[in-house]
Design a protein around this motif. Sequence first.
Motif, mmCIF file in Angstrom:
data_model
loop_
_atom_site.group_PDB
_atom_site.id
_atom_site.type_symbol
_atom_site.label_atom_id
_atom_site.label_comp_id
_atom_site.label_asym_id
_atom_site.label_seq_id
_atom_site.Cartn_x
_atom_site.Cartn_y
_atom_site.Cartn_z
ATOM 1 N N GLN A 51 0.829 -1.201 0.000
ATOM 2 C CA GLN A 51 0.000 0.000 0.000
ATOM 3 C C GLN A 51 0.865 1.253 0.000
ATOM 4 N N ILE A 52 1.902 1.263 0.793
ATOM 5 C CA ILE A 52 2.819 2.413 0.826
ATOM 6 C C ILE A 52 3.468 2.603 -0.545
ATOM 7 N N LEU A 53 3.914 1.508 -1.156
ATOM 8 C CA LEU A 53 4.537 1.595 -2.480
ATOM 9 C C LEU A 53 3.559 2.113 -3.529
ATOM 10 N N ILE A 54 2.326 1.619 -3.489
ATOM 11 C CA ILE A 54 1.317 2.048 -4.465
ATOM 12 C C ILE A 54 1.056 3.547 -4.343
ATOM 13 N N ILE A 55 0.889 4.032 -3.130
ATOM 14 C CA ILE A 55 0.560 5.450 -2.936
ATOM 15 C C ILE A 55 1.771 6.344 -3.196
ATOM 16 N N GLU A 56 2.909 5.970 -2.680
ATOM 17 C CA GLU A 56 4.070 6.858 -2.737
ATOM 18 C C GLU A 56 4.904 6.753 -4.014
ATOM 19 N N PHE A 57 4.925 5.582 -4.656
ATOM 20 C CA PHE A 57 5.857 5.414 -5.776
ATOM 21 C C PHE A 57 5.234 4.900 -7.071
ATOM 22 N N LEU A 58 4.062 4.326 -7.005
ATOM 23 C CA LEU A 58 3.480 3.696 -8.200
ATOM 24 C C LEU A 58 2.210 4.396 -8.667
ATOM 25 N N GLY A 59 2.133 5.703 -8.429
ATOM 26 C CA GLY A 59 0.953 6.473 -8.776
ATOM 27 C C GLY A 59 0.600 6.436 -10.249
ATOM 28 N N LYS A 60 1.623 6.439 -11.127
ATOM 29 C CA LYS A 60 1.340 6.409 -12.568
ATOM 30 C C LYS A 60 0.599 5.148 -12.969
ATOM 31 N N PHE A 61 0.954 4.035 -12.352
ATOM 32 C CA PHE A 61 0.343 2.748 -12.695
ATOM 33 C C PHE A 61 -1.029 2.567 -12.049
ATOM 34 N N PHE A 62 -1.212 3.152 -10.876
ATOM 35 C CA PHE A 62 -2.444 2.929 -10.120
ATOM 36 C C PHE A 62 -3.372 4.138 -10.081
ATOM 37 N N GLY A 63 -2.979 5.230 -10.709
ATOM 38 C CA GLY A 63 -3.823 6.427 -10.726
ATOM 39 C C GLY A 63 -3.936 7.101 -9.374
ATOM 40 N N THR A 64 -2.889 6.985 -8.563
ATOM 41 C CA THR A 64 -2.883 7.613 -7.242
ATOM 42 C C THR A 64 -1.879 8.762 -7.231
ATOM 43 N N VAL A 65 -1.969 9.588 -6.199
ATOM 44 C CA VAL A 65 -0.994 10.653 -5.981
ATOM 45 C C VAL A 65 -0.432 10.487 -4.577
ATOM 46 N N ARG A 66 0.740 11.054 -4.365
ATOM 47 C CA ARG A 66 1.328 10.998 -3.023
ATOM 48 C C ARG A 66 0.470 11.778 -2.046
ATOM 49 N N LEU A 67 0.370 11.252 -0.849
ATOM 50 C CA LEU A 67 -0.390 11.922 0.211
ATOM 51 C C LEU A 67 0.572 12.547 1.208
ATOM 52 N N GLY A 68 0.176 13.670 1.768
ATOM 53 C CA GLY A 68 0.943 14.289 2.839
ATOM 54 C C GLY A 68 0.820 13.477 4.120
ATOM 55 N N TRP A 69 1.684 13.786 5.075
ATOM 56 C CA TRP A 69 1.714 12.992 6.300
ATOM 57 C C TRP A 69 0.403 13.082 7.078
ATOM 58 N N LYS A 70 -0.304 14.229 7.008
ATOM 59 C CA LYS A 70 -1.571 14.366 7.730
ATOM 60 C C LYS A 70 -2.624 13.411 7.157
ATOM 61 N N LEU A 71 -2.671 13.298 5.832
ATOM 62 C CA LEU A 71 -3.644 12.394 5.225
ATOM 63 C C LEU A 71 -3.264 10.938 5.460
ATOM 64 N N TRP A 72 -1.965 10.646 5.509
ATOM 65 C CA TRP A 72 -1.528 9.290 5.868
ATOM 66 C C TRP A 72 -1.975 8.964 7.293
ATOM 67 N N LEU A 73 -1.728 9.876 8.187
ATOM 68 C CA LEU A 73 -2.088 9.665 9.592
ATOM 69 C C LEU A 73 -3.604 9.490 9.741
ATOM 70 N N LEU A 74 -4.380 10.303 9.024
ATOM 71 C CA LEU A 74 -5.831 10.189 9.077
ATOM 72 C C LEU A 74 -6.299 8.850 8.499
ATOM 73 N N SER A 75 -5.668 8.402 7.414
ATOM 74 C CA SER A 75 -6.013 7.096 6.813
ATOM 75 C C SER A 75 -5.813 5.966 7.810
ATOM 76 N N VAL A 76 -4.670 5.986 8.472
ATOM 77 C CA VAL A 76 -4.364 4.947 9.455
ATOM 78 C C VAL A 76 -5.313 5.054 10.649
ATOM 79 N N ALA A 77 -5.599 6.275 11.096
ATOM 80 C CA ALA A 77 -6.507 6.469 12.246
ATOM 81 C C ALA A 77 -7.910 5.953 11.921
ATOM 82 N N ILE A 78 -8.385 6.216 10.701
ATOM 83 C CA ILE A 78 -9.704 5.720 10.304
ATOM 84 C C ILE A 78 -9.719 4.196 10.332
#
Length: 171
Positions: free
Chosen positions: A99-126
Amino acid sequence: AEGEPLVTNIMWRNLFIQALYQIAVLLVFNFDGKRIFQLHNESREHADKIKNTFVFNAFVFCQIFNEFNARKPEEKNVFGGVTSNRLFMGIVGITTVLQILIIEFLGKFFGTVRLGWKLWLLSVAIGAVSWPLAYVGKSIPVPARPFQDYLKHCCAWRRPRRRDEEQGGKS
């Protein structure tokens, strides 16, 4: 045992609680995420990508955290013996790393963008909310009679009768 349902009432209760939580939270972020994250200064396309990446990330973390709950559907302490189960720990670890690789490094392949640390923290908290939610949910009693039995009586599905059966087998 034979005749027992594959999904028990306890599993149904746990599934229902987690599904309600995840649907509610993820729908709120899906439909109001751009406003919640104050993305009005971003282009519409980039704001949509941030919101969609966040919803995807939060969903995956909900699944990762809920894997612990699913290990012991009847017990409130879902962590007992978790570190001795190397296969389980490996699956959780690999899923998290992917999941970390997909979000942070494989955005072109998966249509994702890098998230800031606040959104990462919120994702994990949810995702982490599933633990106390499951703990409290396990206080809700379930009937001994399988839920499927209730459905059989109120929603009796009948197959249509064939014409030859109506005529007593005569053609």
